[in-house]
Design a protein around this motif. Structure first.
Motif, short mmCIF file in Angstrom:
data_model
loop_
_atom_site.label_atom_id
_atom_site.label_comp_id
_atom_site.label_asym_id
_atom_site.label_seq_id
_atom_site.Cartn_x
_atom_site.Cartn_y
_atom_site.Cartn_z
N TYR A 36 0.41 4.17 -3.01
CA TYR A 36 0.58 5.45 -2.65
C TYR A 36 1.27 6.39 -3.01
CZ TYR A 36 -0.67 9.70 0.16
OH TYR A 36 -0.99 10.79 0.47
N PRO A 75 0.74 -1.28 0.00
CA PRO A 75 -0.04 0.12 -0.04
C PRO A 75 0.73 1.25 0.16
CG PRO A 75 -0.91 -1.39 1.70
CD PRO A 75 0.26 -2.12 1.26
N ILE A 125 -8.48 7.04 -1.13
CA ILE A 125 -8.80 5.57 -0.66
C ILE A 125 -7.78 4.87 -1.51
CG2 ILE A 125 -10.63 3.92 -0.79
CD1 ILE A 125 -12.92 6.05 -0.88
N PHE A 151 -7.47 -5.15 0.84
CA PHE A 151 -6.94 -3.78 1.43
C PHE A 151 -7.91 -2.65 1.17
CE2 PHE A 151 -4.50 0.12 2.37
CZ PHE A 151 -3.99 -0.24 3.62
N HIS A 152 -8.43 -1.88 2.20
CA HIS A 152 -9.12 -0.74 1.98
C HIS A 152 -9.11 0.27 3.21
CE1 HIS A 152 -13.68 0.60 1.13
NE2 HIS A 152 -13.03 1.43 1.15
N GLU A 153 -8.45 1.16 2.67
CA GLU A 153 -8.00 2.03 3.75
C GLU A 153 -8.03 3.63 3.19
OE1 GLU A 153 -3.81 2.39 6.45
OE2 GLU A 153 -5.20 0.88 6.59
N ARG A 154 -8.29 4.67 4.14
CA ARG A 154 -8.28 6.04 3.61
C ARG A 154 -7.03 6.55 4.06
NH1 ARG A 154 -11.40 10.00 1.42
NH2 ARG A 154 -13.41 8.75 1.46
N LYS A 155 -6.28 7.38 3.35
CA LYS A 155 -5.20 7.84 3.68
C LYS A 155 -5.41 9.49 3.19
CE LYS A 155 -0.31 8.12 3.77
NZ LYS A 155 1.08 7.13 3.65
#
Length: 166
Positions: free
Chosen positions: A102, A98, A130, A122-126
């Motif tokens: 990114y 990830p 997303i 994988f599923h996440e906000r930064k």
């Protein structure tokens, strides 16, 4: 509203000669686009997918055949006011997939970054972005189940979900 099938790391035909039934069911239903985040392995995967819907795809680290030279390392798509970036996730600096994905897309101001490589959903906000890895529908490696993603995009809103099967 656009419905998108998100897959990665199919490794076909080594990890299966046909798509598993859950993927075939999705393909037979109303899919507007297909995003493949690399490691197709064979051109036949691309050829089959494009019979169902327009396909966006990137080259993965195991894509070595001549046809894969036509695949980009990164795709940028604007869809319904959502900016989508897609990479495989194996290039660049970072301790994790990830993080590499990114960093590779950091300057693109993407709302969504799709990546693969790790075979780990994988599923996440930064920040405002997303990060989403669908896992693999054909090569689960150390995961308990196979997986893929579905995105629903409608006028600058996005709903992302993983779907799992054995």
């Amino acid at each position: 509203m656009k419905k998108i099938l998100i897959i990665s790391d199919t490794h076909m035909p080594k990890k299966g000669t046909v798509f598993p039934e859950p993927i075939r069911d999705i393909l037979r239903n109303e899919i507007d686009y297909i995003f493949h985040a690399g490691d197709w392995t064979a051109q036949s995967v691309y050829e089959e997918l494009k019979t169902y819907a327009p396909v966006y795809g990137v080259k993965g680290n195991v894509d070595k055949e001549d046809w894969s030279k036509t695949l980009p390392e990164k795709v940028l798509v604007d869809m319904e006011d959502i900016k989508i970036a897609m990479v495989h996730g194996h290039l660049g600096k970072g301790r994790s997939t990830p993080e590499r994905a990114y960093r590779e897309c950091e300057g693109d101001q993407a709302d969504l970054i799709i990546f693969g490589h790790s075979h780990i959903p994988f599923h996440e906000r930064k920040g405002n972005t997303i990060l989403f890895n669908p896992g693999s529908p054909t090569d689960k490696r150390r995961q308990r189940r196979f997986s893929y993603g579905i995105a629903m995009i409608d006028q600058s809103s996005i709903i992302l979900n993983h779907h799992y099967f054995s």
